[in-house]
Design a protein around this motif. Structure first.
Motif, PDB file in Angstrom:
ATOM      1  N   ALA A  24       0.839  -1.207   0.000  1.00 28.70           N
ATOM      2  CA  ALA A  24       0.000   0.000   0.000  1.00 28.70           C
ATOM      3  C   ALA A  24       0.874   1.257   0.000  1.00 28.70           C
ATOM      4  CB  ALA A  24      -0.938  -0.004   1.201  1.00 28.70           C
ATOM      5  N   ALA A  25       1.945   1.249   0.787  1.00 30.29           N
ATOM      6  CA  ALA A  25       2.860   2.398   0.814  1.00 30.29           C
ATOM      7  C   ALA A  25       3.545   2.575  -0.542  1.00 30.29           C
ATOM      8  CB  ALA A  25       3.905   2.222   1.916  1.00 30.29           C
ATOM      9  N   ALA A  26       3.891   1.474  -1.189  1.00 29.45           N
ATOM     10  CA  ALA A  26       4.526   1.537  -2.512  1.00 29.45           C
ATOM     11  C   ALA A  26       3.580   2.144  -3.537  1.00 29.45           C
ATOM     12  CB  ALA A  26       4.974   0.142  -2.949  1.00 29.45           C
ATOM     13  N   ILE A  27       2.312   1.768  -3.481  1.00 28.62           N
ATOM     14  CA  ILE A  27       1.323   2.331  -4.408  1.00 28.62           C
ATOM     15  C   ILE A  27       1.204   3.832  -4.186  1.00 28.62           C
ATOM     16  CG2 ILE A  27      -1.147   2.411  -4.980  1.00 28.62           C
ATOM     17  CD1 ILE A  27      -1.200  -0.632  -4.316  1.00 28.62           C
ATOM     18  N   LYS A  28       1.095   4.237  -2.927  1.00 30.11           N
ATOM     19  CA  LYS A  28       0.972   5.666  -2.615  1.00 30.11           C
ATOM     20  C   LYS A  28       2.215   6.427  -3.064  1.00 30.11           C
ATOM     21  CE  LYS A  28      -2.211   5.038   1.212  1.00 30.11           C
ATOM     22  NZ  LYS A  28      -2.368   5.082   2.660  1.00 30.11           N
ATOM     23  N   ALA A  29       3.387   5.867  -2.810  1.00 29.67           N
ATOM     24  CA  ALA A  29       4.632   6.532  -3.221  1.00 29.67           C
ATOM     25  C   ALA A  29       4.676   6.673  -4.739  1.00 29.67           C
ATOM     26  CB  ALA A  29       5.837   5.744  -2.719  1.00 29.67           C
ATOM     27  N   HIS A  30       4.303   5.612  -5.441  1.00 30.00           N
ATOM     28  CA  HIS A  30       4.291   5.638  -6.906  1.00 30.00           C
ATOM     29  C   HIS A  30       3.335   6.696  -7.432  1.00 30.00           C
ATOM     30  CE1 HIS A  30       2.955   4.308 -10.932  1.00 30.00           C
ATOM     31  NE2 HIS A  30       4.240   4.038 -11.086  1.00 30.00           N
ATOM     32  N   ASP A  31       2.195   6.855  -6.759  1.00 30.21           N
ATOM     33  CA  ASP A  31       1.181   7.816  -7.184  1.00 30.21           C
ATOM     34  C   ASP A  31       1.446   9.228  -6.674  1.00 30.21           C
ATOM     35  OD1 ASP A  31      -0.088   5.743  -8.484  1.00 30.21           O
ATOM     36  OD2 ASP A  31      -1.635   5.475  -6.950  1.00 30.21           O
ATOM     37  N   GLY A  32       2.525   9.409  -5.899  1.00 35.45           N
ATOM     38  CA  GLY A  32       2.860  10.727  -5.381  1.00 35.45           C
ATOM     39  C   GLY A  32       2.006  11.168  -4.215  1.00 35.45           C
TER      40      GLY A  32
END
Length: 136
Positions: A77-85
């Motif tokens: 979930a953190a990776a998705i958020k980081a990827h999406d800015g």
């Protein structure tokens, strides 16, 4: 003992690369399965929804505990958020998760876009069999 500067510089360049975290085989397997289920949902494949309890149970079987499963889910979930800015919890972010998830996601999305009907059925049924998704 005197150490020459070039040796220290060489060690400084080698150690960080080796110190990078790597996913265990179990983590990589679970992450791949999470990304597959997420790709089915993101593509809006008809007839599938999240099976949260099943996903945690699968993760617990693969990783040894529900805490480890939740930690991987949180890292994804953190990776998705980081990827999406978007804002994410840096304590849960793992760069190796972002890297692995991105590679898998790109491969799956290409297949889902190229042949959506077949890919939705294949990835969706596989995710149902693993317990990450359920049919509705």
């Amino acid at each position: 003992m005197e150490i020459k500067l070039p040796v220290v510089a060489l060690l400084a360049m080698i150690v960080p690369g080796q110190a990078r975290a790597v996913l265990t085989d179990a983590e990589a397997t679970f992450l791949d399965q999470l990304v597959t289920a997420a790709a089915v949902l993101e593509q809006r494949c008809a007839g599938f929804e999240v099976n949260g309890a099943g996903g945690v149970q699968l993760g617990a079987r693969l990783l040894g505990s529900t805490d480890a499963a939740m930690a991987m889910i949180d890292a994804y979930a953190a990776a998705i958020k980081a990827h999406d800015g978007k804002a994410y919890d840096p304590g849960k972010f793992r760069p190796e998760v972002l890297e692995a998830a991105s590679k898998t996601s790109k491969r799956l999305q290409a297949h889902l876009i190229k042949n959506p009907k077949e890919a939705c059925a294949d990835y969706g049924d596989t995710s149902v069999a693993r317990g990450l998704l359920r049919r509705y």
